[in-house]
Design a protein around this motif. Structure first.
Motif, PDB file in Angstrom:
ATOM      1  N   TRP A 110       0.832  -1.201   0.000  1.00 56.04           N
ATOM      2  CA  TRP A 110       0.000   0.000   0.000  1.00 56.04           C
ATOM      3  C   TRP A 110       0.869   1.255   0.000  1.00 56.04           C
ATOM      4  N   GLN A 111       1.986   1.241   0.711  1.00 57.18           N
ATOM      5  CA  GLN A 111       2.879   2.406   0.748  1.00 57.18           C
ATOM      6  C   GLN A 111       3.546   2.625  -0.607  1.00 57.18           C
ATOM      7  N   PHE A 112       3.894   1.541  -1.305  1.00 56.32           N
ATOM      8  CA  PHE A 112       4.441   1.674  -2.663  1.00 56.32           C
ATOM      9  C   PHE A 112       3.396   2.330  -3.572  1.00 56.32           C
ATOM     10  N   ARG A 113       2.172   1.874  -3.458  1.00 56.09           N
ATOM     11  CA  ARG A 113       1.095   2.407  -4.304  1.00 56.09           C
ATOM     12  C   ARG A 113       0.773   3.852  -3.948  1.00 56.09           C
ATOM     13  N   LEU A 114       0.823   4.177  -2.676  1.00 55.60           N
ATOM     14  CA  LEU A 114       0.583   5.549  -2.245  1.00 55.60           C
ATOM     15  C   LEU A 114       1.650   6.489  -2.815  1.00 55.60           C
ATOM     16  N   ALA A 115       2.913   6.066  -2.785  1.00 53.85           N
ATOM     17  CA  ALA A 115       4.001   6.878  -3.339  1.00 53.85           C
ATOM     18  C   ALA A 115       3.780   7.112  -4.833  1.00 53.85           C
ATOM     19  N   GLN A 116       3.271   6.101  -5.532  1.00 50.77           N
ATOM     20  CA  GLN A 116       2.988   6.279  -6.960  1.00 50.77           C
ATOM     21  C   GLN A 116       1.802   7.229  -7.139  1.00 50.77           C
TER      22      GLN A 116
ATOM     23  N   GLN B 225       0.856   9.591  -5.262  1.00 53.17           N
ATOM     24  CA  GLN B 225       1.288  10.950  -4.930  1.00 53.17           C
ATOM     25  C   GLN B 225       2.232  11.537  -5.983  1.00 53.17           C
ATOM     26  N   GLY B 226       2.583  10.756  -7.003  1.00 54.16           N
ATOM     27  CA  GLY B 226       3.453  11.241  -8.064  1.00 54.16           C
ATOM     28  C   GLY B 226       4.926  11.248  -7.701  1.00 54.16           C
ATOM     29  N   LEU B 227       5.294  10.557  -6.628  1.00 51.71           N
ATOM     30  CA  LEU B 227       6.698  10.516  -6.206  1.00 51.71           C
ATOM     31  C   LEU B 227       7.509   9.529  -7.031  1.00 51.71           C
ATOM     32  N   VAL B 228       6.881   8.436  -7.452  1.00 49.32           N
ATOM     33  CA  VAL B 228       7.581   7.383  -8.186  1.00 49.32           C
ATOM     34  C   VAL B 228       6.682   6.809  -9.266  1.00 49.32           C
ATOM     35  N   ASN B 229       7.324   6.104 -10.174  1.00 55.86           N
ATOM     36  CA  ASN B 229       6.644   5.220 -11.105  1.00 55.86           C
ATOM     37  C   ASN B 229       7.175   3.825 -10.773  1.00 55.86           C
ATOM     38  N   SER B 230       6.389   3.029 -10.060  1.00 52.53           N
ATOM     39  CA  SER B 230       6.846   1.691  -9.656  1.00 52.53           C
ATOM     40  C   SER B 230       6.941   0.787 -10.874  1.00 52.53           C
ATOM     41  N   LEU B 231       8.063   0.076 -10.970  1.00 53.07           N
ATOM     42  CA  LEU B 231       8.289  -0.831 -12.085  1.00 53.07           C
ATOM     43  C   LEU B 231       8.197  -2.293 -11.662  1.00 53.07           C
ATOM     44  N   ALA B 232       8.748  -2.620 -10.498  1.00 54.97           N
ATOM     45  CA  ALA B 232       8.686  -3.997  -9.984  1.00 54.97           C
ATOM     46  C   ALA B 232       9.013  -3.980  -8.504  1.00 54.97           C
ATOM     47  N   TRP B 233       8.497  -4.972  -7.779  1.00 52.82           N
ATOM     48  CA  TRP B 233       8.802  -5.082  -6.356  1.00 52.82           C
ATOM     49  C   TRP B 233       8.509  -6.488  -5.875  1.00 52.82           C
ATOM     50  N   VAL B 234       9.136  -6.835  -4.763  1.00 50.67           N
ATOM     51  CA  VAL B 234       8.823  -8.069  -4.043  1.00 50.67           C
ATOM     52  C   VAL B 234       9.007  -7.781  -2.556  1.00 50.67           C
TER      53      VAL B 234
ATOM     54  N   HIS C 219      12.576  -5.549  -2.084  1.00 51.35           N
ATOM     55  CA  HIS C 219      13.288  -5.006  -3.243  1.00 51.35           C
ATOM     56  C   HIS C 219      12.243  -4.223  -4.025  1.00 51.35           C
ATOM     57  N   TRP C 220      12.630  -3.027  -4.473  1.00 49.26           N
ATOM     58  CA  TRP C 220      11.682  -2.163  -5.187  1.00 49.26           C
ATOM     59  C   TRP C 220      12.434  -1.448  -6.299  1.00 49.26           C
ATOM     60  N   ILE C 221      11.978  -1.621  -7.515  1.00 52.22           N
ATOM     61  CA  ILE C 221      12.524  -0.895  -8.668  1.00 52.22           C
ATOM     62  C   ILE C 221      11.497   0.163  -9.054  1.00 52.22           C
ATOM     63  N   PHE C 222      11.950   1.397  -9.120  1.00 46.00           N
ATOM     64  CA  PHE C 222      11.047   2.485  -9.479  1.00 46.00           C
ATOM     65  C   PHE C 222      11.823   3.585 -10.174  1.00 46.00           C
ATOM     66  N   GLU C 223      11.070   4.439 -10.841  1.00 45.99           N
ATOM     67  CA  GLU C 223      11.607   5.664 -11.428  1.00 45.99           C
ATOM     68  C   GLU C 223      11.214   6.792 -10.487  1.00 45.99           C
ATOM     69  N   LEU C 224      12.190   7.481  -9.951  1.00 46.95           N
ATOM     70  CA  LEU C 224      11.939   8.597  -9.040  1.00 46.95           C
ATOM     71  C   LEU C 224      11.411   9.776  -9.859  1.00 46.95           C
ATOM     72  N   LYS C 225      10.234  10.264  -9.505  1.00 47.15           N
ATOM     73  CA  LYS C 225       9.614  11.343 -10.267  1.00 47.15           C
ATOM     74  C   LYS C 225       9.827  12.707  -9.617  1.00 47.15           C
TER      75      LYS C 225
ATOM     76  N   LEU D  38      11.680   9.878   0.314  1.00 51.61           N
ATOM     77  CA  LEU D  38      10.782   8.799  -0.093  1.00 51.61           C
ATOM     78  C   LEU D  38      10.909   7.603   0.840  1.00 51.61           C
ATOM     79  N   MET D  39      12.144   7.185   1.097  1.00 51.74           N
ATOM     80  CA  MET D  39      12.349   6.011   1.942  1.00 51.74           C
ATOM     81  C   MET D  39      11.929   6.287   3.380  1.00 51.74           C
ATOM     82  N   CYS D  40      12.140   7.492   3.857  1.00 48.72           N
ATOM     83  CA  CYS D  40      11.692   7.857   5.195  1.00 48.72           C
ATOM     84  C   CYS D  40      10.169   7.744   5.278  1.00 48.72           C
ATOM     85  N   GLN D  41       9.484   8.241   4.275  1.00 50.97           N
ATOM     86  CA  GLN D  41       8.022   8.190   4.245  1.00 50.97           C
ATOM     87  C   GLN D  41       7.533   6.745   4.201  1.00 50.97           C
TER      88      GLN D  41
END
Length: 152
Positions: free
Chosen positions: A46-52, A54-63, A70-76, A83-86
């Motif tokens: 849910w936090q990964f999705r919330l960050a997306q 909010q326009g902070l990231v474009n999530s590409l993959a995670w486990v 592990h989280w692959i994203f494009e920082l927007k 981001l990591m603190c949040q």
């Protein structure tokens, strides 16, 4: 930032560039295994999705593994550190609240790797989402419930 070593300042600046693709890995505090519980792992998702959202990231993959993610994203926008603190603070509150535990959930640090656009992102994403298979948690990747990738 004047008290940080120059190499650390450069690393922070490089990874905080907009549109930078990053691979982040972070472990739970003392390698506890809260995400063996699927429902607690979904709180991190849910936090990964919330960050997306909010326009902070474009999530590409995670486990989400039992004791790390592990989280692959494009920082927007914003910084990687913010981001990591949040993500860590909000997921700590929700996981602790849902599980009745208290205290630290995550290690203070995280491992980051900047990925170049020309890197084979699909290959890296496959490696990330295959973690449960390599760890012996499942016999097929599709049997593990806490992963996703945009290419699938």
């Amino acid at each position: 930032m004047a008290d940080l070593p120059a190499s650390h300042r450069l690393r922070i600046g490089r990874l905080s560039e907009p549109n930078r693709v990053c691979l982040i890995t972070t472990n739970t505090h003392e390698r506890i295994r809260p995400f063996s519980d699927f429902h607690l792992g979904r709180l991190v998702v849910w936090q990964f999705r919330l960050a997306q959202y909010q326009g902070l990231v474009n999530s590409l993959a995670w486990v989400i593994m039992p004791d790390h993610f592990h989280w692959i994203f494009e920082l927007k926008k914003g910084s990687l550190a913010d981001l990591m603190c949040q993500v860590k603070s909000k997921s700590t509150r929700t996981v602790n609240g849902a599980s009745g535990r208290n205290g630290r959930l995550w290690q203070e640090s995280f491992h980051d790797r900047a990925l170049r656009k020309e890197d084979d992102l699909i290959k890296m994403a496959r490696y990330v989402v295959a973690n449960p298979l390599r760890a012996g948690l499942v016999e097929r990747i599709g049997d593990y419930p806490l992963w996703d990738a945009i290419w699938l």
